[in-house]
Design an enzyme around this catalytic site. Sequence first.
Site, short mmCIF file in Angstrom:
data_model
loop_
_atom_site.label_atom_id
_atom_site.label_comp_id
_atom_site.label_asym_id
_atom_site.label_seq_id
_atom_site.Cartn_x
_atom_site.Cartn_y
_atom_site.Cartn_z
N ASP A 84 0.80 -1.22 0.00
CA ASP A 84 0.00 0.00 0.00
C ASP A 84 0.84 1.27 0.00
O ASP A 84 1.90 1.34 0.63
CB ASP A 84 -0.90 -0.02 1.24
CG ASP A 84 -2.03 0.98 1.17
OD1 ASP A 84 -2.58 1.19 0.07
OD2 ASP A 84 -2.39 1.54 2.23
N HIS A 183 -6.69 10.33 5.71
CA HIS A 183 -5.91 9.35 6.45
C HIS A 183 -5.71 9.79 7.90
O HIS A 183 -5.70 10.99 8.21
CB HIS A 183 -4.54 9.17 5.80
CG HIS A 183 -4.59 8.58 4.42
ND1 HIS A 183 -4.44 9.35 3.30
CD2 HIS A 183 -4.77 7.31 3.99
CE1 HIS A 183 -4.51 8.58 2.22
NE2 HIS A 183 -4.72 7.33 2.62
N HIS A 211 -9.98 5.45 0.75
CA HIS A 211 -8.92 5.52 1.74
C HIS A 211 -9.40 6.36 2.92
O HIS A 211 -10.35 7.12 2.82
CB HIS A 211 -7.66 6.14 1.14
CG HIS A 211 -6.96 5.27 0.17
ND1 HIS A 211 -5.63 5.45 -0.18
CD2 HIS A 211 -7.36 4.17 -0.52
CE1 HIS A 211 -5.27 4.54 -1.05
NE2 HIS A 211 -6.31 3.75 -1.29
N GLY A 212 -8.71 6.23 4.06
CA GLY A 212 -9.07 7.03 5.23
C GLY A 212 -10.41 6.66 5.82
O GLY A 212 -11.10 7.49 6.42
N SER A 214 -11.20 4.98 8.43
CA SER A 214 -11.32 4.98 9.89
C SER A 214 -12.08 6.20 10.40
O SER A 214 -12.70 6.15 11.47
CB SER A 214 -9.94 4.95 10.55
OG SER A 214 -9.26 3.76 10.26
N ASN A 233 -10.31 0.85 2.68
CA ASN A 233 -9.03 0.79 3.39
C ASN A 233 -9.17 1.30 4.82
O ASN A 233 -9.72 2.38 5.04
CB ASN A 233 -7.98 1.63 2.66
CG ASN A 233 -7.45 0.97 1.41
OD1 ASN A 233 -8.09 0.09 0.84
ND2 ASN A 233 -6.30 1.42 0.96
N VAL A 234 -8.62 0.54 5.76
CA VAL A 234 -8.70 0.88 7.18
C VAL A 234 -7.35 0.65 7.82
O VAL A 234 -6.73 -0.40 7.61
CB VAL A 234 -9.76 0.02 7.90
CG1 VAL A 234 -9.81 0.37 9.39
CG2 VAL A 234 -11.13 0.17 7.26
#
Length: 283
Positions: A84, A183, A211-212, A214, A233-234
């Site tokens: 990644d 992110h 992405h980002g 979380s 993506n986490v």
Amino acid sequence: MPLVTTRELVTRAAADHSAVAAFNIITLEHAEAVISGAESLAAPVVLQVSENAVKFRYGRLHPLARAAVALAERAAVPVALHLDHVQSDDLLRQAADAGFSSVMYDAARLPYAENLAATRAAADWARSQGLWIEAELGEVGGKNGVPPLDAHAPGARTDPAEARAFVADSGVDALAVAIGSAHAMTERTATLDHGLLKSLATAVDVPLVLHGSSGVRDDELTAAVAGGIVKVNVGTALNIAMTGAIREFLAAHPEAVDSRKYLSVGRDAMAEAARRIIGLLGR
């Protein structure tokens, strides 16, 4: 179960109108926790190793990658391995023989023309090695301690017309899009631009990646999957869970010195965080 490819998992998710969760791992405990969470739901998962994680591991890719491969091969669910946010061409070229089936080549920091040229070269090499390749257009931001761009700053969001041209000219297999997440967010306050996501899903014919994640609330995340996001993506969510659990354990047990005691608590917390996120994505 044998290691599977990211292409296979993303293709399956797209056909099912769901998304596959992709978790960034830093330690063996991260990888064990993610697989445990996936196994509890009988769901596939992607283990991701970032360039920053490689730097943390003294610049050595293979030790963590080989551990992840060993875990994946013994998992009860399909697991793929993804490299990644790669900016280093040297690291990119280590992917093929380290067990990775895919790579995210990150040139999004560059002006459009330079991003395109660098990504095209990376995609050509990846294809020659049988690797699935993801790129980013727009700037998700928030990496390496740099604050994300303001939502309305030039380049902060992915432009659909640029995305269509970029995908066609670069030859990438998937595109990470900037639609409002960032992110390294430690609070789930991101608001996604679902109208833009709809336009992007119409404009490009490759899977879209968020992405980002979380920093994205559950309802926003499920809406993003419904709107066309196929890979989620986490990373930070795992670190929050691990750190919080270990901090609480050590506060309650100041005499503890056996790292297995607190690492197991941290691993369990990460497994639960992974299970919760995977459960949102529809599988």
